[in-house]
Design an enzyme around this catalytic site. Structure first.
Site, PDB file in Angstrom:
ATOM      1  N   ARG A 130     -27.064  -5.558  47.633  1.00  0.00           N
ATOM      2  CA  ARG A 130     -28.196  -6.236  48.258  1.00  0.00           C
ATOM      3  C   ARG A 130     -27.714  -7.100  49.423  1.00  0.00           C
ATOM      4  NH1 ARG A 130     -32.194  -4.719  45.333  1.00  0.00           N
ATOM      5  NH2 ARG A 130     -31.896  -4.328  43.124  1.00  0.00           N
ATOM      6  N   ASP A 131     -28.490  -7.081  50.511  1.00  0.00           N
ATOM      7  CA  ASP A 131     -28.186  -7.903  51.682  1.00  0.00           C
ATOM      8  C   ASP A 131     -28.383  -9.374  51.313  1.00  0.00           C
ATOM      9  OD1 ASP A 131     -28.604  -9.282  54.336  1.00  0.00           O
ATOM     10  OD2 ASP A 131     -28.352  -7.240  55.060  1.00  0.00           O
ATOM     11  N   ILE A 132     -27.474 -10.248  51.771  1.00  0.00           N
ATOM     12  CA  ILE A 132     -27.594 -11.675  51.440  1.00  0.00           C
ATOM     13  C   ILE A 132     -28.687 -12.370  52.250  1.00  0.00           C
ATOM     14  CG2 ILE A 132     -25.218 -11.905  50.627  1.00  0.00           C
ATOM     15  CD1 ILE A 132     -24.586 -13.277  53.344  1.00  0.00           C
ATOM     16  N   GLU A 166     -23.254  -6.382  63.592  1.00  0.00           N
ATOM     17  CA  GLU A 166     -22.683  -7.698  63.296  1.00  0.00           C
ATOM     18  C   GLU A 166     -21.393  -7.612  62.498  1.00  0.00           C
ATOM     19  OE1 GLU A 166     -25.726 -10.114  61.520  1.00  0.00           O
ATOM     20  OE2 GLU A 166     -27.081  -9.839  63.209  1.00  0.00           O
ATOM     21  N   VAL A 167     -21.276  -6.618  61.629  1.00  0.00           N
ATOM     22  CA  VAL A 167     -20.056  -6.435  60.833  1.00  0.00           C
ATOM     23  C   VAL A 167     -19.403  -5.129  61.279  1.00  0.00           C
ATOM     24  CG1 VAL A 167     -19.104  -6.159  58.511  1.00  0.00           C
ATOM     25  CG2 VAL A 167     -21.069  -7.676  58.875  1.00  0.00           C
ATOM     26  N   ASN A 211     -26.542   0.042  62.943  1.00  0.00           N
ATOM     27  CA  ASN A 211     -26.252  -0.491  64.264  1.00  0.00           C
ATOM     28  C   ASN A 211     -24.799  -0.195  64.611  1.00  0.00           C
ATOM     29  OD1 ASN A 211     -28.849  -1.742  64.332  1.00  0.00           O
ATOM     30  ND2 ASN A 211     -28.046  -3.377  63.047  1.00  0.00           N
ATOM     31  N   HIS A 221     -22.095   0.853  58.165  1.00  0.00           N
ATOM     32  CA  HIS A 221     -23.015   0.619  57.059  1.00  0.00           C
ATOM     33  C   HIS A 221     -24.418   1.029  57.452  1.00  0.00           C
ATOM     34  CE1 HIS A 221     -23.044  -3.094  59.471  1.00  0.00           C
ATOM     35  NE2 HIS A 221     -24.260  -3.343  59.010  1.00  0.00           N
ATOM     36  N   HIS A 228     -28.433   0.105  56.525  1.00  0.00           N
ATOM     37  CA  HIS A 228     -29.412  -0.759  55.866  1.00  0.00           C
ATOM     38  C   HIS A 228     -30.513   0.146  55.323  1.00  0.00           C
ATOM     39  CE1 HIS A 228     -28.156  -4.616  57.892  1.00  0.00           C
ATOM     40  NE2 HIS A 228     -27.631  -3.734  58.742  1.00  0.00           N
TER      41      HIS A 228
END
Length: 128
Positions: A34-36, A105-106, A97, A110, A112
């Site tokens: 799960r995304d924080i 961003e990371v 992305n 990945h 989402h």
């Protein structure tokens, strides 16, 4: 790739067990959690366990087994979340992305998986 993989990115630390995550699914080659900072009621990140920076890097260097496992894992996450429209869920969006202009961003590939509500347009119009 013209840039090298950053072994200290947050997802690499999660994969090494240095940081916790709210795990949804784990396979031999993929991890979903799960995304924080969720942007929808259902927001899960699916990452390959290999050191891949973006989709292009993954598609070029990952093994067939890694690719198949990753695609299967994304589908399994959708089913586990209950958002598959074929099974009565309301639908979902997959987002990946890449690079600075793509909003990554990371620096670890990945996807989402976002759902649980009606989602707006993919991109906002700009005059850029």
């Amino acid at each position: 790739m013209s840039i090298s993989y950053d072994q200290d990115n947050i997802f690499a630390k999660i994969l090494r067990g240095e940081l916790p995550c709210d795990k949804v699914l784990e396979t031999d080659h993929s991890l979903a959690f799960r995304d924080i900072a969720p942007l929808a009621p259902d927001h899960v990140l699916v990452i390959p366990k290999g050191a891949y920076i973006c989709f292009e890097h993954f598609s070029k260097e990952a093994s067939v087994e890694e690719m198949a496992d990753f695609v299967h894992s994304v589908g399994e996450v959708v089913r586990l979340m209950g958002i598959d429209p074929g099974s009565g869920g309301g639908g979902y969006r997959l987002i990946s992305n890449a690079g600075m202009d793509g909003g990554q961003e990371v620096p670890h590939f990945h996807v989402h998986v976002v759902g649980g509500r009606r989602l707006g347009p993919i991109l906002a119009a700009t005059n850029a």
